[in-house]
Motif scaffolding. Structure first.
Motif, PDB file in Angstrom:
ATOM      1  N   ARG A  59       0.840  -1.200   0.000  1.00  0.00           N
ATOM      2  CA  ARG A  59       0.000   0.000   0.000  1.00  0.00           C
ATOM      3  C   ARG A  59       0.876   1.251   0.000  1.00  0.00           C
ATOM      4  O   ARG A  59       1.934   1.278   0.638  1.00  0.00           O
ATOM      5  N   PRO A  60       0.455   2.300  -0.701  1.00  0.00           N
ATOM      6  CA  PRO A  60       1.334   3.448  -0.941  1.00  0.00           C
ATOM      7  C   PRO A  60       1.772   4.208   0.307  1.00  0.00           C
ATOM      8  O   PRO A  60       2.818   4.824   0.329  1.00  0.00           O
ATOM      9  N   SER A  61       0.985   4.157   1.377  1.00  0.00           N
ATOM     10  CA  SER A  61       1.339   4.961   2.556  1.00  0.00           C
ATOM     11  C   SER A  61       2.282   4.225   3.514  1.00  0.00           C
ATOM     12  O   SER A  61       2.589   4.729   4.596  1.00  0.00           O
ATOM     13  N   PHE A  62       2.761   3.033   3.133  1.00  0.00           N
ATOM     14  CA  PHE A  62       3.617   2.240   4.025  1.00  0.00           C
ATOM     15  C   PHE A  62       4.892   1.797   3.317  1.00  0.00           C
ATOM     16  O   PHE A  62       4.905   1.604   2.113  1.00  0.00           O
ATOM     17  N   VAL A  63       5.941   1.622   4.124  1.00  0.00           N
ATOM     18  CA  VAL A  63       7.137   0.917   3.669  1.00  0.00           C
ATOM     19  C   VAL A  63       6.927  -0.549   4.035  1.00  0.00           C
ATOM     20  O   VAL A  63       6.462  -0.857   5.138  1.00  0.00           O
ATOM     21  N   ARG A  64       7.218  -1.468   3.118  1.00  0.00           N
ATOM     22  CA  ARG A  64       7.056  -2.896   3.413  1.00  0.00           C
ATOM     23  C   ARG A  64       8.300  -3.411   4.138  1.00  0.00           C
ATOM     24  O   ARG A  64       9.394  -3.414   3.576  1.00  0.00           O
ATOM     25  N   GLY A  65       8.125  -3.810   5.385  1.00  0.00           N
ATOM     26  CA  GLY A  65       9.220  -4.404   6.152  1.00  0.00           C
ATOM     27  C   GLY A  65       9.282  -5.909   5.927  1.00  0.00           C
ATOM     28  O   GLY A  65       8.421  -6.490   5.241  1.00  0.00           O
ATOM     29  N   PHE A  66      10.288  -6.552   6.504  1.00  0.00           N
ATOM     30  CA  PHE A  66      10.453  -7.987   6.312  1.00  0.00           C
ATOM     31  C   PHE A  66      10.936  -8.633   7.604  1.00  0.00           C
ATOM     32  O   PHE A  66      11.979  -8.267   8.144  1.00  0.00           O
ATOM     33  N   ASN A  67      10.156  -9.594   8.100  1.00  0.00           N
ATOM     34  CA  ASN A  67      10.552 -10.364   9.276  1.00  0.00           C
ATOM     35  C   ASN A  67      11.253 -11.642   8.827  1.00  0.00           C
ATOM     36  O   ASN A  67      10.631 -12.495   8.183  1.00  0.00           O
ATOM     37  N   HIS A  68      12.527 -11.758   9.153  1.00  0.00           N
ATOM     38  CA  HIS A  68      13.199 -13.040   8.980  1.00  0.00           C
ATOM     39  C   HIS A  68      12.661 -13.956  10.086  1.00  0.00           C
ATOM     40  O   HIS A  68      11.941 -13.484  10.970  1.00  0.00           O
ATOM     41  N   PRO A  69      12.939 -15.270  10.059  1.00  0.00           N
ATOM     42  CA  PRO A  69      12.282 -16.173  11.023  1.00  0.00           C
ATOM     43  C   PRO A  69      12.262 -15.619  12.454  1.00  0.00           C
ATOM     44  O   PRO A  69      13.295 -15.245  13.006  1.00  0.00           O
ATOM     45  N   CYS A  70      11.053 -15.526  13.010  1.00  0.00           N
ATOM     46  CA  CYS A  70      10.808 -14.976  14.346  1.00  0.00           C
ATOM     47  C   CYS A  70       9.907 -15.948  15.104  1.00  0.00           C
ATOM     48  O   CYS A  70       9.199 -16.738  14.478  1.00  0.00           O
ATOM     49  N   GLY A  71       9.897 -15.860  16.410  1.00  0.00           N
ATOM     50  CA  GLY A  71       8.962 -16.713  17.135  1.00  0.00           C
ATOM     51  C   GLY A  71       9.010 -16.507  18.633  1.00  0.00           C
ATOM     52  O   GLY A  71       9.936 -15.888  19.172  1.00  0.00           O
ATOM     53  N   TRP A  72       7.993 -17.060  19.293  1.00  0.00           N
ATOM     54  CA  TRP A  72       7.853 -16.963  20.753  1.00  0.00           C
ATOM     55  C   TRP A  72       7.641 -18.357  21.331  1.00  0.00           C
ATOM     56  O   TRP A  72       6.691 -19.044  20.958  1.00  0.00           O
ATOM     57  N   PHE A  73       8.553 -18.762  22.217  1.00  0.00           N
ATOM     58  CA  PHE A  73       8.395 -19.998  22.968  1.00  0.00           C
ATOM     59  C   PHE A  73       7.738 -19.654  24.292  1.00  0.00           C
ATOM     60  O   PHE A  73       8.206 -18.752  24.998  1.00  0.00           O
ATOM     61  N   CYS A  74       6.695 -20.389  24.647  1.00  0.00           N
ATOM     62  CA  CYS A  74       6.009 -20.131  25.916  1.00  0.00           C
ATOM     63  C   CYS A  74       5.825 -21.463  26.629  1.00  0.00           C
ATOM     64  O   CYS A  74       5.101 -22.342  26.133  1.00  0.00           O
ATOM     65  N   VAL A  75       6.515 -21.640  27.753  1.00  0.00           N
ATOM     66  CA  VAL A  75       6.434 -22.911  28.491  1.00  0.00           C
ATOM     67  C   VAL A  75       6.143 -22.637  29.960  1.00  0.00           C
ATOM     68  O   VAL A  75       6.633 -21.660  30.536  1.00  0.00           O
ATOM     69  N   PRO A  76       5.324 -23.493  30.584  1.00  0.00           N
ATOM     70  CA  PRO A  76       5.024 -23.283  32.009  1.00  0.00           C
ATOM     71  C   PRO A  76       6.265 -23.488  32.864  1.00  0.00           C
ATOM     72  O   PRO A  76       7.110 -24.329  32.548  1.00  0.00           O
ATOM     73  N   LEU A  77       6.373 -22.703  33.921  1.00  0.00           N
ATOM     74  CA  LEU A  77       7.476 -22.901  34.865  1.00  0.00           C
ATOM     75  C   LEU A  77       7.248 -24.208  35.610  1.00  0.00           C
ATOM     76  O   LEU A  77       6.131 -24.492  36.063  1.00  0.00           O
ATOM     77  N   LYS A  78       8.306 -25.001  35.756  1.00  0.00           N
ATOM     78  CA  LYS A  78       8.172 -26.351  36.354  1.00  0.00           C
ATOM     79  C   LYS A  78       7.599 -26.287  37.772  1.00  0.00           C
ATOM     80  O   LYS A  78       6.741 -27.062  38.142  1.00  0.00           O
ATOM     81  N   ASP A  79       8.081 -25.325  38.553  1.00  0.00           N
ATOM     82  CA  ASP A  79       7.647 -25.278  39.953  1.00  0.00           C
ATOM     83  C   ASP A  79       6.435 -24.375  40.163  1.00  0.00           C
ATOM     84  O   ASP A  79       5.944 -24.229  41.277  1.00  0.00           O
ATOM     85  N   CYS A  80       5.941 -23.767  39.077  1.00  0.00           N
ATOM     86  CA  CYS A  80       4.786 -22.857  39.212  1.00  0.00           C
ATOM     87  C   CYS A  80       4.049 -22.782  37.872  1.00  0.00           C
ATOM     88  O   CYS A  80       4.212 -21.832  37.116  1.00  0.00           O
ATOM     89  N   PRO A  81       3.238 -23.802  37.557  1.00  0.00           N
ATOM     90  CA  PRO A  81       2.636 -23.900  36.224  1.00  0.00           C
ATOM     91  C   PRO A  81       1.649 -22.781  35.857  1.00  0.00           C
ATOM     92  O   PRO A  81       1.280 -22.641  34.702  1.00  0.00           O
ATOM     93  N   THR A  82       1.266 -21.967  36.860  1.00  0.00           N
ATOM     94  CA  THR A  82       0.394 -20.833  36.535  1.00  0.00           C
ATOM     95  C   THR A  82       1.198 -19.635  36.023  1.00  0.00           C
ATOM     96  O   THR A  82       0.638 -18.602  35.683  1.00  0.00           O
ATOM     97  N   HIS A  83       2.534 -19.775  36.012  1.00  0.00           N
ATOM     98  CA  HIS A  83       3.419 -18.763  35.417  1.00  0.00           C
ATOM     99  C   HIS A  83       4.136 -19.401  34.233  1.00  0.00           C
ATOM    100  O   HIS A  83       4.377 -20.612  34.231  1.00  0.00           O
TER     101      HIS A  83
END
Length: 207
Positions: free
Chosen positions: A142-166
């Protein structure tokens, strides 16, 4: 502009790349920013001339709810102050899509608004989840934007072993903003954006 890729090999390759980043030794990273919510490190990217950033912090919530707020969907626009619009262009299956989104200007608009078209994939990882993405050269810019580029990105989300609610949330981001920008401005913006991501996310998750 390219046609849409076959999602199966792309998602497999993307996951393998992120798992490899996740195994990079601590000694290869340099601290870029530290806040009460997160620590951000960086190292030279293998994909382009900028940096691969790693961000990590503990978030007080269960893994599924955190990832639902990060991956493409209605939650993300509600809380992510950098993201100004998001459209799902194509859905391959429940955990796999192509999205187009736009970001606000940064650093007093030294960095103008950007547009990205990303392939996004969410999958299980250990006891938690990995949500990851990579930009595609797809669709008209689109004309009003510069097109950026994300090289491989990601988010790992794992429960804490001693506190699974975190959960321990670890992100790997390498964004090529493109356009004529001083590298120092990009580096400042990236570190701050990632630290703010954690504080904004924590506010959004509060009951």
């Amino acid at each position: 502009m390219d046609a849409l890729p076959d999602p199966a090999p792309l998602s497999s390759r993307l996951r393998n790349t992120l798992v490899r980043y996740h195994g990079i030794a601590d000694g290869e990273w340099r601290v870029a920013k530290k806040t009460k919510d997160a620590t951000v490190w960086r190292k030279p990217s293998e994909e382009f001339s900028g940096y691969l950033y790693k961000a990590q912090g503990v978030v007080e919530d269960v893994t599924n709810r955190i990832v639902d707020h990060i991956r493409p969907g209605p939650f993300r626009l509600d809380w992510d102050s950098l993201m100004t619009s998001m459209d799902i262009l194509e859905t391959f299956e429940e955990n796999c899509c192509v999205m187009r989104y736009t970001t606000a200007g940064q650093l007093w608009n030294i960095i103008a608004p950007r547009e990205f078209v990303d392939f996004s994939y969410t999958t299980s990882y250990e006891d938690g989840l990995l949500t990851c993405g990579v930009s595609l050269d797809y669709g008209e810019v689109r004309p009003s934007f510069v097109r950026g580029f994300n090289h491989p990105c990601g988010w790992f989300c794992v429960p804490l072993k001693d506190c699974p609610t975190h959960s321990l949330l670890t992100g790997y981001i390498q964004t090529e903003l493109r356009g004529m920008l001083p590298q120092s401005a990009v580096d400042t913006a990236m570190s701050s954006t990632l630290a703010n991501f954690y504080s904004d996310l924590k506010k959004a998750l509060k009951p």
